[in-house]
Design an enzyme around this catalytic site. Structure first.
Site, PDB file in Angstrom:
ATOM      1  N   ARG A 169       0.822  -1.210   0.000  1.00 36.64           N
ATOM      2  CA  ARG A 169       0.000   0.000   0.000  1.00 36.64           C
ATOM      3  C   ARG A 169       0.860   1.266   0.000  1.00 36.64           C
ATOM      4  O   ARG A 169       0.641   2.191  -0.788  1.00 36.64           O
ATOM      5  CB  ARG A 169      -0.918   0.012   1.223  1.00 36.64           C
ATOM      6  CG  ARG A 169      -1.974  -1.080   1.250  1.00 36.64           C
ATOM      7  CD  ARG A 169      -2.751  -1.010   2.554  1.00 36.64           C
ATOM      8  NE  ARG A 169      -3.793  -2.022   2.648  1.00 36.64           N
ATOM      9  CZ  ARG A 169      -3.598  -3.251   3.117  1.00 36.64           C
ATOM     10  NH1 ARG A 169      -2.387  -3.607   3.518  1.00 36.64           N
ATOM     11  NH2 ARG A 169      -4.601  -4.117   3.177  1.00 36.64           N
ATOM     12  N   ALA A 250      10.504   2.238   6.746  1.00 37.86           N
ATOM     13  CA  ALA A 250       9.826   0.972   7.008  1.00 37.86           C
ATOM     14  C   ALA A 250      10.114   0.487   8.427  1.00 37.86           C
ATOM     15  O   ALA A 250       9.345   0.734   9.350  1.00 37.86           O
ATOM     16  CB  ALA A 250      10.241  -0.063   5.968  1.00 37.86           C
ATOM     17  N   ARG A 251      11.250  -0.201   8.622  1.00 33.31           N
ATOM     18  CA  ARG A 251      11.624  -0.744   9.922  1.00 33.31           C
ATOM     19  C   ARG A 251      13.137  -0.641  10.118  1.00 33.31           C
ATOM     20  O   ARG A 251      13.911  -0.893   9.201  1.00 33.31           O
ATOM     21  CB  ARG A 251      11.193  -2.213  10.046  1.00 33.31           C
ATOM     22  CG  ARG A 251       9.708  -2.400  10.333  1.00 33.31           C
ATOM     23  CD  ARG A 251       9.376  -1.951  11.747  1.00 33.31           C
ATOM     24  NE  ARG A 251       7.981  -2.128  12.100  1.00 33.31           N
ATOM     25  CZ  ARG A 251       7.044  -1.218  11.941  1.00 33.31           C
ATOM     26  NH1 ARG A 251       7.345  -0.044  11.405  1.00 33.31           N
ATOM     27  NH2 ARG A 251       5.797  -1.450  12.315  1.00 33.31           N
ATOM     28  N   ASP A 275      13.690   7.179   9.140  1.00 33.91           N
ATOM     29  CA  ASP A 275      12.723   7.524  10.179  1.00 33.91           C
ATOM     30  C   ASP A 275      12.702   6.463  11.268  1.00 33.91           C
ATOM     31  O   ASP A 275      12.078   6.659  12.298  1.00 33.91           O
ATOM     32  CB  ASP A 275      11.328   7.654   9.552  1.00 33.91           C
ATOM     33  CG  ASP A 275      10.249   8.030  10.552  1.00 33.91           C
ATOM     34  OD1 ASP A 275      10.405   9.081  11.207  1.00 33.91           O
ATOM     35  OD2 ASP A 275       9.266   7.273  10.688  1.00 33.91           O
ATOM     36  N   GLU A 280      14.841   2.168  19.044  1.00 31.17           N
ATOM     37  CA  GLU A 280      14.088   3.298  18.503  1.00 31.17           C
ATOM     38  C   GLU A 280      14.913   4.576  18.385  1.00 31.17           C
ATOM     39  O   GLU A 280      14.885   5.242  17.355  1.00 31.17           O
ATOM     40  CB  GLU A 280      12.869   3.582  19.383  1.00 31.17           C
ATOM     41  CG  GLU A 280      11.749   2.583  19.223  1.00 31.17           C
ATOM     42  CD  GLU A 280      10.846   2.916  18.061  1.00 31.17           C
ATOM     43  OE1 GLU A 280      11.340   2.953  16.914  1.00 31.17           O
ATOM     44  OE2 GLU A 280       9.665   3.132  18.295  1.00 31.17           O
ATOM     45  N   HIS A 302      10.800   8.282  14.096  1.00 26.17           N
ATOM     46  CA  HIS A 302       9.734   7.305  13.839  1.00 26.17           C
ATOM     47  C   HIS A 302       8.368   7.978  13.879  1.00 26.17           C
ATOM     48  O   HIS A 302       7.465   7.573  14.619  1.00 26.17           O
ATOM     49  CB  HIS A 302       9.783   6.155  14.841  1.00 26.17           C
ATOM     50  CG  HIS A 302       9.068   4.927  14.359  1.00 26.17           C
ATOM     51  ND1 HIS A 302       9.243   3.691  14.906  1.00 26.17           N
ATOM     52  CD2 HIS A 302       8.151   4.749  13.365  1.00 26.17           C
ATOM     53  CE1 HIS A 302       8.482   2.801  14.290  1.00 26.17           C
ATOM     54  NE2 HIS A 302       7.796   3.423  13.345  1.00 26.17           N
TER      55      HIS A 302
END
Length: 339
Positions: A169, A250-251, A275, A280, A302
């Site tokens: 998507r 994404a990750r 990002d 994190e 993020h």
């Protein structure tokens, strides 16, 4: 007795380093008086997301809403027989403990499409900021260094190719937006047929090395799983052009930060924007922290998913699906990760 829903680590419920239950207005609007709410344990202004205190806080719950907390096999052993459904407050589901859901009779779901516009727009922002040296110019000029050539010559984009890894998507939305700036968009996604890609103005590349050798910008929009963990390593970067840009919205686990650091230091890629990191905060990891020293690196916290509209939508949809499962015993209607 009312079912108990535990929100393990919702950022939106924190105020001045503590949980403020009054901030759960959306959730209370959905649940009404049908459930009791409990929030995660907070220590030093942050949620406890593992260990004995985390697990103890889950006891008695009929449903969990998780954000960044990791659902491990040990956690499932503690909640087995009580929890009916786990909702992931986000797109990714790498932390929901997918292999342990069905064996424990627990429904799981995510919200796969609530922030498609936001993440694709954020991706575009990072790409164009790298291309036009916006952050470098901003930082240097604010320190009194006025120079139109600071950062070097930007590239003319219409002659360049963007490569998107993962055309789901968000990948499709990015392709639709970015094709207005770049001359060609290509994609590597072994699960999407080339005919489908053509409908979005994207040309399929059948191998990752083929995409990397051609792309002037490489964008990560793929899932994090056993197949893609540390996808971006020395071999991956070695196939990229020396002036190519790498962008990750994404990750964090997709990227080996030491490999990216070494490629940047050696001039083997042109720039990096991300990002997402693992852990994190990039300041909490030696090699991610070293990446921050490069002028051609742009980072954000993020927050690619974030807008007032997207956050409210995600919260409402998670609450509605949890209530649906608790009231009917049937699987989630949207974003179901289990049968």
């Amino acid at each position: 007795m009312k079912p108990l829903v535990v929100y393990t680590d919702p950022f939106w419920a924190l105020e001045n380093g503590a949980v403020n239950p009054a901030l759960a207005a959306v959730e209370r609007d959905v649940f009404g008086d049908k459930v009791d709410l409990r929030f995660g344990v907070v220590e030093n202004g942050a949620y406890v997301k593992s260990g004995e205190r985390f697990v103890d806080n889950l006891r008695g719950a009929s449903a969990l809403a998780i954000y960044r907390a990791q659902m491990t096999e040990e956690v499932f052993a503690a909640i087995r027989g009580d929890v009916k459904v786990i909702g992931r407050q986000g797109v990714g589901y790498d932390n929901i403990g997918l292999p342990f859901l069905e064996p424990n009779g627990i429904f799981g779901f995510n919200v796969p499409d609530y922030c498609v516009d936001e993440v694709s727009t954020h991706t575009m922002s990072l790409v164009l900021a790298l291309e036009r040296h916006v952050c470098l110019q901003n930082d240097h000029l604010k320190r009194g260094q006025w120079d139109i050539y600071d950062g070097g010559y930007p590239r003319r984009l219409q002659g360049l190719t963007v490569g998107i890894i993962g055309l789901g998507r968000i990948g499709k939305a990015t392709a639709q937006k970015i094709r207005n700036f770049y001359g060609k968009v290509i994609s590597y996604d072994p699960y999407i047929h080339g005919d489908h890609m053509i409908g979005y103005g994207v040309q399929k590349r059948h191998t990752l090395p083929d995409l990397l050798a051609e792309a002037d910008v490489v964008i990560l929009h793929c899932l994090l799983n056993d197949e893609t963990k540390n996808l971006v390593g020395d071999s991956f970067l070695g196939h990229m052009k020396d002036d190519a840009l790498l962008v990750n919205t994404a990750r964090g686990g997709l990227v080996d930060p030491k490999a990216v650091h070494d490629a940047l230091a050696a001039g083997r890629i042109g720039g990096y924007a991300s990002d997402v990191f693992s852990p994190e905060d990039p300041n909490d990891h030696e090699w991610n922290r070293k990446l921050l020293q490069f002028d051609q690196v742009i980072v954000t916290s993020h927050r690619a998913f974030l807008s007032a509209d997207s956050e409210l939508s995600q919260r409402r949809r998670v609450a509605e699906e949890i209530l649906h499962v608790l009231e009917t015993g049937r699987p989630p209607r949207w974003g179901s990760l289990t049968e």
